[in-house]
Design an enzyme around this catalytic site. Structure first.
Site, mmCIF file in Angstrom:
data_model
loop_
_atom_site.group_PDB
_atom_site.id
_atom_site.type_symbol
_atom_site.label_atom_id
_atom_site.label_comp_id
_atom_site.label_asym_id
_atom_site.label_seq_id
_atom_site.Cartn_x
_atom_site.Cartn_y
_atom_site.Cartn_z
ATOM 1 N NE ARG A 16 18.520 19.818 60.531
ATOM 2 C CZ ARG A 16 20.162 19.883 60.977
ATOM 3 N NH1 ARG A 16 20.892 21.333 61.383
ATOM 4 N NH2 ARG A 16 20.969 18.985 61.201
ATOM 5 C CG ASP A 103 25.064 16.954 55.695
ATOM 6 O OD1 ASP A 103 26.080 17.083 56.653
ATOM 7 O OD2 ASP A 103 23.852 17.489 56.680
ATOM 8 C CG ASN A 170 32.688 18.401 63.907
ATOM 9 O OD1 ASN A 170 33.237 18.076 62.769
ATOM 10 N ND2 ASN A 170 31.615 18.054 64.297
ATOM 11 C CG ASN A 385 6.301 13.593 13.693
ATOM 12 O OD1 ASN A 385 5.145 14.597 13.607
ATOM 13 N ND2 ASN A 385 7.367 13.281 14.353
ATOM 14 C CE1 TYR A 386 0.723 10.030 17.617
ATOM 15 C CE2 TYR A 386 -0.378 11.891 17.750
ATOM 16 C CZ TYR A 386 -0.224 11.068 18.045
ATOM 17 O OH TYR A 386 -1.360 10.559 19.272
HETATM 18 C C1 UD1 Z 1 27.301 18.118 62.085
HETATM 19 C C2 UD1 Z 1 27.731 17.495 64.312
HETATM 20 C C3 UD1 Z 1 28.799 18.813 63.798
HETATM 21 C C4 UD1 Z 1 29.914 19.384 62.631
HETATM 22 C C5 UD1 Z 1 28.049 19.163 61.265
HETATM 23 C C6 UD1 Z 1 28.863 19.286 59.977
HETATM 24 C C7 UD1 Z 1 26.960 16.360 64.973
HETATM 25 C C8 UD1 Z 1 26.727 15.895 66.656
HETATM 26 N N1 UD1 Z 1 27.001 17.348 64.527
HETATM 27 O O1 UD1 Z 1 25.852 18.663 63.338
HETATM 28 O O2 UD1 Z 1 29.085 18.765 64.936
HETATM 29 O O3 UD1 Z 1 29.776 21.111 62.724
HETATM 30 O O4 UD1 Z 1 28.039 17.999 61.335
HETATM 31 O O5 UD1 Z 1 28.266 18.985 58.952
HETATM 32 O O6 UD1 Z 1 27.776 15.271 64.844
HETATM 33 N N2 UD1 Z 1 23.319 11.128 60.675
HETATM 34 C C9 UD1 Z 1 22.505 9.845 61.052
HETATM 35 N N3 UD1 Z 1 22.354 9.475 61.535
HETATM 36 C C10 UD1 Z 1 21.685 10.018 62.524
HETATM 37 C C11 UD1 Z 1 21.917 11.174 62.767
HETATM 38 C C12 UD1 Z 1 23.143 11.651 61.402
HETATM 39 O O7 UD1 Z 1 23.220 8.869 59.505
HETATM 40 O O8 UD1 Z 1 21.499 9.630 63.773
HETATM 41 C C13 UD1 Z 1 23.862 11.642 59.534
HETATM 42 C C14 UD1 Z 1 22.923 12.138 58.634
HETATM 43 O O9 UD1 Z 1 22.753 12.203 57.350
HETATM 44 C C15 UD1 Z 1 24.171 13.488 57.996
HETATM 45 C C16 UD1 Z 1 25.069 13.464 59.046
HETATM 46 O O10 UD1 Z 1 25.160 12.162 60.118
HETATM 47 O O11 UD1 Z 1 24.955 12.771 56.722
HETATM 48 C C17 UD1 Z 1 25.462 14.568 60.291
HETATM 49 O O12 UD1 Z 1 24.210 15.083 60.747
HETATM 50 P P1 UD1 Z 1 23.598 16.049 60.708
HETATM 51 O O13 UD1 Z 1 21.860 16.195 61.627
HETATM 52 O O14 UD1 Z 1 23.170 17.049 59.323
HETATM 53 O O15 UD1 Z 1 24.118 16.822 61.995
HETATM 54 P P2 UD1 Z 1 24.466 18.494 62.382
HETATM 55 O O16 UD1 Z 1 23.520 18.633 62.754
HETATM 56 O O17 UD1 Z 1 25.080 18.879 60.473
HETATM 57 CA CA CA Z 2 25.313 18.540 58.368
#
Ligand code: UD1
Ligand code: CA
Length: 455
Positions: A16, A103, A170, A385-386
């Site tokens: 995204r 993030d 969350n 200088n150059y």
């Molecule tokens: C997630 C939560 C959501 C919460 C929000 C808060 C889940 C399913 N949902 O959503 O409930 O409100 O965070 O910010 O967890 N990541 C991995 N491997 C993967 C997918 C993601 O390591 O396969 C990591 C991403 O790099 C990121 C974090 O997990 O740092 C969260 O993933 P992201 O896709 O941003 O989740 P959200 O849709 O924001």
């Molecule tokens: Ca996120």
């Protein structure tokens, strides 16, 4: 068994963001997103976290080095799958796991500590940080039963319209008891989207009648999760505001805070005033009793006590105490200006050291120069200088007087107490105490006594 270990989930594709740069390396207030998460964990007492990364995370590994440990998630199959990748490394070694999305750069250390304390005090199997009234949607909704117990977290894309109306969300920071975490994760089924959601663990624990605890933060900015560049700008704005407030509470005056941009590692001494439209970036340090701005940019520069910088740019430059810069000066990398010096309008300085009480008041270029103390650099003077292939240094010793519009053709030295006449082009060293004039510049006593022409 250790009591706690932190796991940072950073293996998502970050699609995204629509960026060639990994999401967590995008800067917020001058520092990559993930560094803020690491700093909060550190302040909460959680060092050497385990970071779940994708197989192509070279840039991230280069940045973080060995301050963390790594585990690879071979494909981004969801946050639940990501955490499960850490099982082998942590199971039977760690009692409680603090999990945080990579993030969310604004989570305060204090909130993490509250979550950990509440998790332990309530003997919860699973605890989560929540907040209400976030500006943007996109977060999982917190479902509670009639007695207020958390029953499930429903991801937005799977929520009914009724569930979407829930304002508590969350925050993406969790505490788990290992003994139920690892077996629980193994039971999770992929969502209709094909991802294993970590948030489905709440349903698992609730159904098993385990204790679920929540810690709510009043400031919804605490849990801003950066998914898009819009979120990034929001996180930036919220963090900048926090940084400004921190400095103001520490004794820094800001005439118009909203027009002041300060990176997170910047330090400012008390009783300094930051005027409008001013950027203090990188690891800039400003001493006490300074006036910086309006309209100034200081990039990774050090400014001593009692300095003034008006409408100017400093990059990797150092000002000792009482230096006065601007308006419209540009101090480039390696400029070191001694105490009490004055750098005025349209002066550019690069890789040069000035002693104390030097005056360069009007349009000049001084590059690759070592300038002594109490030197006067007249308007329009230039260090050439150059030579087209190499850079050469110029030395100007203490108390020298460089007349207006002098061209100093480097390498060249102007001795102590020496002087150059206006418009002179200095191609040879000038001895201490001597005055040179003309093009090319010659000692004044010789040029004044004209030799009779031979007939
Ligand atoms: C997630 C939560 C959501 C919460 C929000 C808060 C889940 C399913 N949902 O959503 O409930 O409100 O965070 O910010 O967890 N990541 C991995 N491997 C993967 C997918 C993601 O390591 O396969 C990591 C991403 O790099 C990121 C974090 O997990 O740092 C969260 O993933 P992201 O896709 O941003 O989740 P959200 O849709 O924001
Ligand atoms: Ca996120």
């Amino acid at each position: 068994m250790s009591a706690w270990r932190a796991v940072i989930l950073a293996a998502g594709a970050g699609t995204r963001m629509r960026s060639a740069t990994p999401k967590v390396l995008h800067p917020v207030c001058g520092v990559p997103l993930i560094k803020h998460v690491l700093a909060s964990l550190h302040d909460a007492g959680l060092d050497q976290p385990l970071v779940v990364v994708s197989p192509d995370a070279d840039a991230l590994r280069d940045y973080l080095g060995d301050t963390v440990d790594y585990v690879v998630q071979t494909s981004p199959l969801g946050t639940g799958h990501a955490l499960a990748c850490a099982r082998e490394l942590l199971e039977d070694k760690i009692e409680n796991v603090l999990v945080i999305n990579a993030d969310c750069p604004l989570v305060p250390a204090g909130a993490i500590q509250r979550l950990m304390a509440c998790h332990q005090e309530s003997n919860a199997e699973l605890s989560v940080m929540t907040t209400s009234d976030v500006e943007d949607a996109g977060y999982g909704r917190i479902a509670r039963d009639a007695s207020g117990n958390l029953t499930a977290i429903i991801e937005e894309r799977e929520a009914s319209s009724e569930q979407l109306a829930i304002t508590e969300v969350n925050g993406g920071v969790y505490a788990f008891q290992s003994k139920s975490l690892w077996p629980g994760l193994a039971t999770l089924k992929p969502s209709p989207k094909g991802e294993v959601y970590l948030t489905d663990m709440f349903d698992v624990v609730h159904r098993g009648q385990g204790i679920v605890a929540t810690v709510t933060t009043d400031d919804s900015n605490d849990v801003i999760g950066v998914n898009t560049r819009v979120d990034l700008a929001q996180a930036e704005a919220a963090m900048r505001e926090r940084i400004r407030i921190r400095h103001m509470l520490n004794g820094v005056t800001m005439i118009d805070p909203s027009s002041v941009y300060i990176d997170s590692d910047v330090r400012i001494g008390k009783d300094s005033t930051i005027h409008p439209n001013t950027h203090l970036l990188g690891d800039t340090q400003v001493g006490e009793d300074c006036h910086i701005g309006p309209n100034s940019v200081l990039q990774s520069s050090t400014v001593g006590q009692g300095c003034k910088v008006v409408a100017s740019m400093l990059e990797n430059a150092t000002l000792e105490a009482g230096v006065d810069v601007g308006p419209f000066a540009h101090l480039r990398p390696g400029s070191h200006i001694g105490e009490g010096s004055h750098i005025g309008n349209y002066v550019e300085i690069k890789k040069s050291t000035f002693g104390h009480d030097v005056k360069a008041g009007h349009f000049s270029y001084i590059g690759d120069a070592d300038v002594g103390s109490k030197v006067n650099i007249g308007a329009g003077s230039v260090t050439a200088n150059y030579d087209g292939s190499e850079k050469h240094r110029t030395t100007i010793e203490d108390n020298a007087f460089i007349g207006s519009s002098t061209m100093l053709i480097a390498p060249v030295r102007v001795g102590k107490d020496a002087a150059t006449g206006a418009g002179s082009v200095v191609t040879k060293d000038v001895a201490a105490g001597k005055t040179v004039v003309g093009v090319p510049a010659k000692p004044q006593d010789k040029t004044s006594k004209k030799k009779p022409k031979k007939t």
